[in-house]
Design an enzyme around this catalytic site. Structure first.
Site, PDB file in Angstrom:
ATOM      1  N   ARG A 139       0.830  -1.207   0.000  1.00  0.00           N
ATOM      2  CA  ARG A 139       0.000   0.000   0.000  1.00  0.00           C
ATOM      3  C   ARG A 139       0.865   1.257   0.000  1.00  0.00           C
ATOM      4  O   ARG A 139       1.870   1.324   0.687  1.00  0.00           O
ATOM      5  CB  ARG A 139      -0.856   0.021   1.279  1.00  0.00           C
ATOM      6  N   GLY A 152       1.796   6.805   9.170  1.00  0.00           N
ATOM      7  CA  GLY A 152       2.306   5.627   9.887  1.00  0.00           C
ATOM      8  C   GLY A 152       3.788   5.775  10.194  1.00  0.00           C
ATOM      9  O   GLY A 152       4.442   6.723   9.739  1.00  0.00           O
ATOM     10  N   ARG A 186      -5.688  -3.989  15.092  1.00  0.00           N
ATOM     11  CA  ARG A 186      -6.534  -4.350  13.959  1.00  0.00           C
ATOM     12  C   ARG A 186      -7.332  -5.573  14.387  1.00  0.00           C
ATOM     13  O   ARG A 186      -6.860  -6.379  15.192  1.00  0.00           O
ATOM     14  CB  ARG A 186      -5.674  -4.724  12.742  1.00  0.00           C
ATOM     15  N   LEU A 233       3.418  -2.316  17.584  1.00  0.00           N
ATOM     16  CA  LEU A 233       3.734  -0.912  17.839  1.00  0.00           C
ATOM     17  C   LEU A 233       2.863  -0.316  18.927  1.00  0.00           C
ATOM     18  O   LEU A 233       3.265   0.635  19.604  1.00  0.00           O
ATOM     19  CB  LEU A 233       3.582  -0.111  16.541  1.00  0.00           C
ATOM     20  N   ASP A 282      38.705 -31.096 -11.243  1.00  0.00           N
ATOM     21  CA  ASP A 282      38.241 -31.775 -10.035  1.00  0.00           C
ATOM     22  C   ASP A 282      37.177 -32.789 -10.485  1.00  0.00           C
ATOM     23  O   ASP A 282      36.620 -32.664 -11.583  1.00  0.00           O
ATOM     24  CB  ASP A 282      37.653 -30.712  -9.092  1.00  0.00           C
ATOM     25  N   TYR A 283      36.900 -33.776  -9.657  1.00  0.00           N
ATOM     26  CA  TYR A 283      35.951 -34.805 -10.087  1.00  0.00           C
ATOM     27  C   TYR A 283      34.548 -34.596  -9.476  1.00  0.00           C
ATOM     28  O   TYR A 283      33.639 -34.139 -10.159  1.00  0.00           O
ATOM     29  CB  TYR A 283      36.507 -36.191  -9.734  1.00  0.00           C
ATOM     30  N   ASP A 284      34.393 -34.846  -8.152  1.00  0.00           N
ATOM     31  CA  ASP A 284      33.060 -34.781  -7.533  1.00  0.00           C
ATOM     32  C   ASP A 284      32.543 -33.351  -7.514  1.00  0.00           C
ATOM     33  O   ASP A 284      33.209 -32.455  -7.015  1.00  0.00           O
ATOM     34  CB  ASP A 284      33.121 -35.291  -6.093  1.00  0.00           C
ATOM     35  N   ASP A 300      34.625 -27.214  -7.777  1.00  0.00           N
ATOM     36  CA  ASP A 300      33.352 -26.750  -7.202  1.00  0.00           C
ATOM     37  C   ASP A 300      33.447 -26.407  -5.732  1.00  0.00           C
ATOM     38  O   ASP A 300      32.521 -25.858  -5.158  1.00  0.00           O
ATOM     39  CB  ASP A 300      32.297 -27.847  -7.348  1.00  0.00           C
TER      40      ASP A 300
HETATM   41  C1  GDG Z   1       2.457  -5.077  11.321  1.00  0.00           C
HETATM   42  C2  GDG Z   1       2.924  -6.258  12.176  1.00  0.00           C
HETATM   43  C3  GDG Z   1       4.538  -4.733  13.308  1.00  0.00           C
HETATM   44  C4  GDG Z   1      -4.701   0.995  15.595  1.00  0.00           C
HETATM   45  N1  GDG Z   1      -5.920   1.457  15.866  1.00  0.00           N
HETATM   46  C5  GDG Z   1      -5.926   2.759  15.585  1.00  0.00           C
HETATM   47  C6  GDG Z   1      -4.672   3.118  15.143  1.00  0.00           C
HETATM   48  N2  GDG Z   1      -3.930   2.000  15.148  1.00  0.00           N
HETATM   49  C7  GDG Z   1      -2.504   1.937  14.772  1.00  0.00           C
HETATM   50  C8  GDG Z   1      -1.663   1.766  15.998  1.00  0.00           C
HETATM   51  C9  GDG Z   1      -0.392   1.183  15.405  1.00  0.00           C
HETATM   52  C10 GDG Z   1      -0.903   0.409  14.204  1.00  0.00           C
HETATM   53  O1  GDG Z   1      -2.237   0.807  13.975  1.00  0.00           O
HETATM   54  C11 GDG Z   1      -0.881  -1.078  14.458  1.00  0.00           C
HETATM   55  O2  GDG Z   1       0.457  -1.521  14.399  1.00  0.00           O
HETATM   56  P1  GDG Z   1       0.952  -2.883  15.066  1.00  0.00           P
HETATM   57  O3  GDG Z   1       2.412  -2.879  15.040  1.00  0.00           O
HETATM   58  O4  GDG Z   1       0.394  -2.968  16.441  1.00  0.00           O
HETATM   59  O5  GDG Z   1       0.321  -4.080  14.226  1.00  0.00           O
HETATM   60  P2  GDG Z   1       0.054  -4.435  12.644  1.00  0.00           P
HETATM   61  O6  GDG Z   1      -0.930  -3.529  12.060  1.00  0.00           O
HETATM   62  O7  GDG Z   1      -0.332  -5.864  12.631  1.00  0.00           O
HETATM   63  O8  GDG Z   1       1.487  -4.221  11.920  1.00  0.00           O
HETATM   64  C12 GDG Z   1       3.411  -5.749  13.518  1.00  0.00           C
HETATM   65  C13 GDG Z   1       4.141  -3.668  12.317  1.00  0.00           C
HETATM   66  O9  GDG Z   1       3.629  -4.239  11.101  1.00  0.00           O
HETATM   67  C14 GDG Z   1       5.310  -2.766  11.963  1.00  0.00           C
HETATM   68  O10 GDG Z   1       6.393  -3.490  11.468  1.00  0.00           O
HETATM   69  O11 GDG Z   1       4.819  -4.125  14.538  1.00  0.00           O
HETATM   70  O12 GDG Z   1       3.882  -6.822  14.286  1.00  0.00           O
HETATM   71  O13 GDG Z   1       1.878  -7.208  12.338  1.00  0.00           O
HETATM   72  O14 GDG Z   1       0.463   2.199  14.951  1.00  0.00           O
HETATM   73  O15 GDG Z   1      -1.519   2.984  16.616  1.00  0.00           O
HETATM   74  N3  GDG Z   1      -4.351   4.380  14.821  1.00  0.00           N
HETATM   75  C15 GDG Z   1      -5.330   5.322  14.911  1.00  0.00           C
HETATM   76  N4  GDG Z   1      -6.566   5.009  15.306  1.00  0.00           N
HETATM   77  C16 GDG Z   1      -6.915   3.782  15.642  1.00  0.00           C
HETATM   78  O16 GDG Z   1      -8.064   3.523  15.977  1.00  0.00           O
HETATM   79  N5  GDG Z   1      -5.035   6.575  14.604  1.00  0.00           N
END
Ligand code: GDG
Length: 725
Positions: free
Chosen positions: A11, A26, A271, A373, A494-496, A678
């Protein structure tokens, strides 16, 4: 001129709504915005998130994205997007990366789409990239992209970062396209993971699936070198600081405080995904509430952002979570409180910060998570009040956040107990836990993460360009010229693994009919002087190749048999092999401890073969043995070699290069001398600094040879093409 960093992800970091395009904020965006501008310009390549059926609209969107946001759009049809994203990526790869094979669904048609979409991305990258640019590919949707780019542009510097865990081989092997996916990633110059465990699993998977040995820092294939590293992602720290300073934040926090007055708040944000452990968490909450006498004084706030709603498993999850929340609220609600406050939707960033800041506890219990995160964001918001973090030990973040209360998300009773304990901690106890973590989270933020990955990617070898030439026409021309002019040509073969494919059982590697006929033809040309030079014993070489008029050199140069003679001449008469007895005892221990391995004892060396042992275990024991032997022999003229599926000790004076040099010294009228091999032991031939030498490496791996052919069949074809007409 700054280089361009081309960031490639499924994305784009923008949302297209009607005529408006807004940039999302992000961690990744923030990380790259923080790069020094004189060093890098950034560009993004990705899918804008919607199918635009009309060509004219696509052009408009593409232009606007390019001019206003530095984004290059990859447009996908609805069908492509569904099969590639919801199908292959999120229904087959995602569950396996998260150790959940029961969620794996697979339709063969998805694979075509996955390949096509990765190819479309590759085309866009190749159109966009110029010499000196860096390409950084993100995540499991684009696992094939590094290899596609590498094949088309060998000099491009390519990084790959996996944002999820990489699972154990036993799990990853369930994927119908496991080999292609692992091989696709290996096109990158550097692969980054959030945690060392993921890196280790990746290495073991590559070893088991593709038969490539790794040392946990590099994976070497076909002359390429993929470096590996651990880079735990961080949050957009400055953005959090800025928000915590804002008027709006304070206002929202006050409003929330009033809305939840006199309640201890426990927040969970994620999520809506089955990996996040929401149902298990509800079970723990049930457990906790059942034992609590303060149900009116606690409120659990869930923010579950809708995710992947087109996928059946996600739809079921929403139903299950909603029904369970309803059930629990029915069971525990009083006239004063409804204990679970559930939002199936997204809230604005400032509200998220206010919620984090107000909460007493963040309950973050994924069943497994690449990093997570939310855990770090919660910590970032504990600037004034210290809240507590209860964190799943299966989140990547748990490796860094030592002061969190770590829990096993599957153990609902223990999670409930931890909650009870957490609520009883004093403010001082909470502060001592959270402050050191906050310092770390704010320092090692997203910018730090991006910079360390990019610096490492930049400081790797300047290019992955093949220093070894795979176009062998020049070698052929030189030999052919000498051949047609009737000039003498020396072949040191070389062989093998060079003339003959390696067999599991070394005894079975006798020359087959095709090789016999090739050798016979070589033996018939008067101006070809052929030497077979091998690590094998005199007996083996005599038995396999004794019928040809060749010079045979056995045991890596320890003994030689002149063409047409029956006797062997020892070239190692002055060498003392008294050490063999002592080292043999060590070899025996390894033979005993490693099923499938065998010892071969030769006059000049001892070899431990592990071709038939378990791939990974064999390699592991081989490293141990190599280390042990190297330590023991450090002050002696003894050489320890870890070659292909074998470890060998021999006298340092015995080596193929010295033997070849000796032959060349005695017959210095060759027009060309061609050395081919090799394995590592052949490198001493490739190192010889003599005029008119041509060197060919057969197969993959680093080498000093000038040319490379992929396998013994290709090498035989090369010889046959020149000498058999
Ligand atoms: C993948 C990996 C890895 C959530 N609800 C709201 C909102 N969020 C934001 C959080 C956070 C993000 O979404 C979720 O990030 P995570 O790291 O927790 O999880 P994934 O989406 O699964 O991300 C994960 C990441 O990639 C980075 O490498 O850490 O393990 O699965 O930033 O704050 N933000 C807002 N409203 C919401 O309701 N504004």
């Amino acid at each position: 001129m700054p280089n361009t960093l081309i960031n490639v992800s499924n994305r784009l970091p923008v949302t297209v709504e009607g005529d408006r395009i807004t940039r999302s904020s992000g961690g990744l965006v923030a990380a790259l915005e923080g790069l020094p501008e004189d060093q890098f310009k950034t560009k993004w390549i990705g899918w804008p998130g919607a199918a635009f059926p009309e060509e004219s609209r696509r052009q408009e969107v593409a232009q606007q994205l390019d001019e206003e946001h530095g984004c290059v759009a990859v447009f996908l049809s609805q069908e492509e997007a569904t099969a590639f994203y919801e199908g292959f990526s999120n229904s087959s790869i995602w569950p396996l990366l998260h150790y959940l094979p029961n969620y794996l669904r697979y339709e063969p048609g998805w694979w075509d789409h996955y390949q096509n979409v990765n190819r479309t991305f590759a085309e866009k990258v190749l159109e966009t990239a110029h010499e000196g640019d860096l390409v950084w590919v993100h995540d499991y949707q684009l696992m094939l992209l590094p290899a596609m780019l590498r094949a088309a542009a060998p000099n491009l510097r390519i990084g790959f970062f996996l944002h999820t865990p990489f699972p154990a081989y036993e799990i990853f092997r369930c994927h119908p396209r496991r080999r292609e996916l692992a091989a696709g990633m290996l096109g990158a110059n550097r692969i980054g993971f959030h945690a060392f465990g993921y890196l280790r699993h990746f290495c073991s998977t590559v070893q088991r699936l593709l038969g490539i040995e790794t040392d946990l820092t590099h994976i070497r294939t076909e002359g390429y070198n993929t470096a590996l590293g651990v880079y735990p992602i961080g949050i957009n720290a400055p953005k959090f600081e800025e928000t915590l300073d804002s008027e709006e934040f304070h206002q929202r926090r006050e409003e929330f405080r009033m809305a939840h007055e006199n309640k201890r708040l426990v927040v969970s944000v994620e999520r809506m995904d089955y990996t996040k452990g929401i149902l298990r968490r509800l079970e723990a909450i049930d457990n906790f509430l059942a034992r609590s006498d303060k149900v009116d004084a606690i409120r659990f706030v869930f923010v579950s952002v809708p995710s992947r709603e087109g996928i059946e498993e996600y739809q079921h999850l929403v139903e299950d979570v909603e029904s369970r929340v309803g059930q629990l609220n029915g069971k525990y609600a009083t006239l004063l409180n409804s204990p679970i406050h559930f939002i199936h939707g997204s809230i604005p960033f400032v509200d998220l910060c206010a919620l984090y800041a107000l909460a007493d506890i963040a309950l973050v219990t994924p069943l497994i998570d690449g990093m997570n995160l939310v855990a770090k964001e919660f910590i970032a918001c504990q600037r004034e009040n210290a809240g507590l973090l209860i964190l799943s030990e299966f989140a990547g973040a748990a490796e860094e956040l030592f002061n969190a209360l770590l829990v096993n998300p599957y153990d609902s009773a223990a999670v409930a107990e931890t909650l009870t304990d957490a609520l009883a901690l004093t403010a001082e106890e909470k502060r001592t836990r959270i402050l050191p973590m906050r310092e770390r989270v704010m320092r090692y933020d997203a910018r730090h993460w991006a910079r360390s990955f990019i610096n490492d990617l930049m400081s790797g070898p300047t290019s992955q360009a093949r220093t070894v030439e795979t176009d062998i026409r020049e070698a052929r021309d030189q030999v052919e010229q000498a051949f047609s002019a009737g000039k003498p040509i020396a072949l040191f073969l070389d062989y093998d693994g060079t003339l003959r494919e390696i067999e599991l059982n070394p005894r079975a590697a006798t020359p087959n009919a095709g090789i016999e006929s090739l050798l016979r033809r070589l033996g018939q040309h008067p101006n070809l002087d052929v030497t077979i030079i091998s690590g094998r014993s005199q007996e083996d070489l005599g038995a396999f190749l004794g019928g040809h008029p060749f010079r045979l050199i056995a045991e890596h140069g320890a003994s030689l048999r002149a063409p047409g003679k029956k006797e062997w001449e020892r070239l190692d008469r002055n060498i003392n092999y008294a050490w063999k007895e002592e080292l043999l005892a060590i070899f025996r221990l390894y033979e005993q401890a490693t099923p499938g391995s065998t010892i071969e004892e030769k006059h000049s060396s001892i070899v431990w073969h592990y071709r038939k042992a378990d791939e990974e275990f064999g390699a592991w024991k081989a490293n141990q043995l190599t280390e042990e032997l190297s330590a023991l022999t450090a002050n002696h003229p003894i050489k320890v070699r870890h070659g292909k599926k074998m470890v060998e000790v021999t006298a340092a004076e015995n080596n193929k290069g010295a033997a070849v040099a000796r032959v060349l010294d005695e017959n210095d009228d060759y027009e060309v001398a061609l050395c081919a091999g090799d394995d590592l032991t052949d490198e001493s031939m490739f190192e010889l600094n003599r005029p008119r030498i041509l060197t060919i490496k057969v197969g993959s791996g680093p080498t000093l040879a000038r040319f490379r052919v992929p396998d013994p069949a290709a090498f035989r074809q090369f010889l046959g093409g020149m000498f058999i007409r």
